[in-house]
Scaffold this motif. Structure first.
Motif, PDB file in Angstrom:
ATOM      1  N   VAL A 173     -43.122  10.849   5.939  1.00 47.40           N
ATOM      2  CA  VAL A 173     -42.676   9.729   6.772  1.00 47.40           C
ATOM      3  C   VAL A 173     -43.823   9.204   7.618  1.00 47.40           C
ATOM      4  O   VAL A 173     -44.461   9.951   8.347  1.00 47.40           O
ATOM      5  N   ASN A 174     -44.068   7.913   7.513  1.00 48.43           N
ATOM      6  CA  ASN A 174     -45.011   7.226   8.399  1.00 48.43           C
ATOM      7  C   ASN A 174     -44.177   6.673   9.552  1.00 48.43           C
ATOM      8  O   ASN A 174     -43.514   5.654   9.405  1.00 48.43           O
ATOM      9  N   TRP A 175     -44.216   7.366  10.679  1.00 48.40           N
ATOM     10  CA  TRP A 175     -43.322   7.014  11.798  1.00 48.40           C
ATOM     11  C   TRP A 175     -43.669   5.655  12.402  1.00 48.40           C
ATOM     12  O   TRP A 175     -42.869   5.094  13.146  1.00 48.40           O
ATOM     13  N   ASN A 176     -44.821   5.078  12.069  1.00 49.40           N
ATOM     14  CA  ASN A 176     -45.151   3.718  12.527  1.00 49.40           C
ATOM     15  C   ASN A 176     -44.298   2.673  11.821  1.00 49.40           C
ATOM     16  O   ASN A 176     -44.184   1.540  12.288  1.00 49.40           O
ATOM     17  N   LEU A 177     -43.711   3.035  10.670  1.00 51.95           N
ATOM     18  CA  LEU A 177     -42.872   2.106   9.911  1.00 51.95           C
ATOM     19  C   LEU A 177     -41.395   2.244  10.258  1.00 51.95           C
ATOM     20  O   LEU A 177     -40.567   1.517   9.720  1.00 51.95           O
ATOM     21  N   VAL A 178     -41.071   3.172  11.133  1.00 51.81           N
ATOM     22  CA  VAL A 178     -39.680   3.446  11.492  1.00 51.81           C
ATOM     23  C   VAL A 178     -39.224   2.490  12.590  1.00 51.81           C
ATOM     24  O   VAL A 178     -39.921   2.279  13.567  1.00 51.81           O
ATOM     25  N   THR A 179     -38.029   1.910  12.396  1.00 51.59           N
ATOM     26  CA  THR A 179     -37.442   1.059  13.429  1.00 51.59           C
ATOM     27  C   THR A 179     -36.318   1.829  14.113  1.00 51.59           C
ATOM     28  O   THR A 179     -35.882   2.870  13.630  1.00 51.59           O
ATOM     29  N   LYS A 180     -35.833   1.312  15.218  1.00 50.36           N
ATOM     30  CA  LYS A 180     -34.742   1.976  15.943  1.00 50.36           C
ATOM     31  C   LYS A 180     -33.399   1.795  15.253  1.00 50.36           C
ATOM     32  O   LYS A 180     -32.435   2.458  15.585  1.00 50.36           O
ATOM     33  N   GLY A 181     -33.314   0.885  14.314  1.00 55.18           N
ATOM     34  CA  GLY A 181     -32.073   0.682  13.566  1.00 55.18           C
ATOM     35  C   GLY A 181     -30.973   0.049  14.394  1.00 55.18           C
ATOM     36  O   GLY A 181     -29.803   0.342  14.191  1.00 55.18           O
ATOM     37  N   VAL A 182     -31.344  -0.825  15.304  1.00 57.22           N
ATOM     38  CA  VAL A 182     -30.352  -1.467  16.178  1.00 57.22           C
ATOM     39  C   VAL A 182     -29.725  -2.679  15.499  1.00 57.22           C
ATOM     40  O   VAL A 182     -28.514  -2.818  15.465  1.00 57.22           O
ATOM     41  N   THR A 183     -30.547  -3.539  14.950  1.00 57.12           N
ATOM     42  CA  THR A 183     -30.043  -4.758  14.314  1.00 57.12           C
ATOM     43  C   THR A 183     -29.764  -4.491  12.833  1.00 57.12           C
ATOM     44  O   THR A 183     -30.241  -3.503  12.255  1.00 57.12           O
ATOM     45  N   ASP A 184     -29.026  -5.398  12.216  1.00 58.66           N
ATOM     46  CA  ASP A 184     -28.750  -5.269  10.780  1.00 58.66           C
ATOM     47  C   ASP A 184     -30.043  -5.298   9.971  1.00 58.66           C
ATOM     48  O   ASP A 184     -30.186  -4.572   8.990  1.00 58.66           O
ATOM     49  N   GLN A 185     -30.991  -6.152  10.393  1.00 60.48           N
ATOM     50  CA  GLN A 185     -32.266  -6.238   9.688  1.00 60.48           C
ATOM     51  C   GLN A 185     -33.040  -4.918   9.792  1.00 60.48           C
ATOM     52  O   GLN A 185     -33.600  -4.446   8.802  1.00 60.48           O
ATOM     53  N   SER A 193     -25.574   5.079  10.447  1.00 58.87           N
ATOM     54  CA  SER A 193     -25.918   3.697  10.077  1.00 58.87           C
ATOM     55  C   SER A 193     -27.338   3.309  10.463  1.00 58.87           C
ATOM     56  O   SER A 193     -27.907   2.405   9.870  1.00 58.87           O
ATOM     57  N   ASP A 194     -27.939   3.980  11.452  1.00 60.78           N
ATOM     58  CA  ASP A 194     -29.321   3.642  11.802  1.00 60.78           C
ATOM     59  C   ASP A 194     -30.336   4.330  10.889  1.00 60.78           C
ATOM     60  O   ASP A 194     -31.511   4.060  10.932  1.00 60.78           O
ATOM     61  N   ARG A 195     -29.890   5.253  10.049  1.00 64.64           N
ATOM     62  CA  ARG A 195     -30.674   5.958   9.039  1.00 64.64           C
ATOM     63  C   ARG A 195     -31.728   6.897   9.627  1.00 64.64           C
ATOM     64  O   ARG A 195     -32.553   7.431   8.909  1.00 64.64           O
ATOM     65  N   ILE A 196     -31.740   7.113  10.924  1.00 59.78           N
ATOM     66  CA  ILE A 196     -32.723   8.001  11.537  1.00 59.78           C
ATOM     67  C   ILE A 196     -32.541   9.432  11.050  1.00 59.78           C
ATOM     68  O   ILE A 196     -33.517  10.119  10.747  1.00 59.78           O
ATOM     69  N   PHE A 197     -31.289   9.896  10.940  1.00 62.72           N
ATOM     70  CA  PHE A 197     -31.058  11.260  10.479  1.00 62.72           C
ATOM     71  C   PHE A 197     -31.664  11.479   9.095  1.00 62.72           C
ATOM     72  O   PHE A 197     -32.305  12.503   8.840  1.00 62.72           O
ATOM     73  N   PHE A 198     -31.503  10.519   8.201  1.00 63.74           N
ATOM     74  CA  PHE A 198     -32.017  10.671   6.840  1.00 63.74           C
ATOM     75  C   PHE A 198     -33.540  10.725   6.815  1.00 63.74           C
ATOM     76  O   PHE A 198     -34.133  11.484   6.055  1.00 63.74           O
ATOM     77  N   ARG A 199     -34.182   9.916   7.650  1.00 66.51           N
ATOM     78  CA  ARG A 199     -35.650   9.974   7.729  1.00 66.51           C
ATOM     79  C   ARG A 199     -36.090  11.333   8.259  1.00 66.51           C
ATOM     80  O   ARG A 199     -37.056  11.915   7.779  1.00 66.51           O
ATOM     81  N   GLU A 200     -35.367  11.835   9.263  1.00 68.48           N
ATOM     82  CA  GLU A 200     -35.714  13.142   9.815  1.00 68.48           C
ATOM     83  C   GLU A 200     -35.472  14.252   8.793  1.00 68.48           C
ATOM     84  O   GLU A 200     -36.236  15.216   8.741  1.00 68.48           O
TER      85      GLU A 200
END
Length: 124
Positions: free
Chosen positions: A81-93, A64-71
């Motif tokens: 991937v521009n890792w500066n645009l990556v969030t931790k995926g904690v909140t729904d936003q 659900s945090d989508r980190i795996f898909f970015r990786e």
């Protein structure tokens, strides 16, 4: 209704990908490609890029945090991937921002996209 449409779209996308992979089965010596093969390939790609992330199934709640898909996308094309645009995926936003970014990267890499960010913010 939204959940049903999301589940339907996910299954449609999965079916389309499996059909494509079946057409490419000559690369695997005639063996039909399954969900397990896809999971092993994805986990191998991410692992070989130095990440500890993994996906246990297509319904894995940790996705659900989508980190795996970015990786995964980064392992296919490291500069995508521009890792500066990556969030931790904690909140729904943050999860929705990650989903939007993943779709953007995938489109740039020429992937067929069947879902909207709203469709993939929840693992169904």
């Amino acid at each position: 209704m939204l959940i049903l449409s999301s589940a339907y779209l996910w299954q449609l996308m999965r079916y389309n990908i499996l059909q494509l992979l079946k057409n490419l089965r000559f690369h695997s010596h005639g063996k039909e490609i399954t969900d397990v093969d896809i999971l092993q390939w994805a986990n191998s790609k991410v692992s070989n890029s130095g990440s500890q992330s993994c996906m246990n199934s297509f319904k894995d709640k940790s996705l659900s945090d989508r980190i795996f898909f970015r990786e995964l996308l980064s392992s296919v094309q490291p500069r995508a991937v521009n890792w500066n645009l990556v969030t931790k995926g904690v909140t729904d936003q943050e999860k929705k921002m990650n989903a939007t970014y993943i779709i953007s990267i995938a489109r740039k890499l020429g992937c067929s996209i069947f879902l909207l960010p709203e469709d993939i913010t929840e693992v169904v």
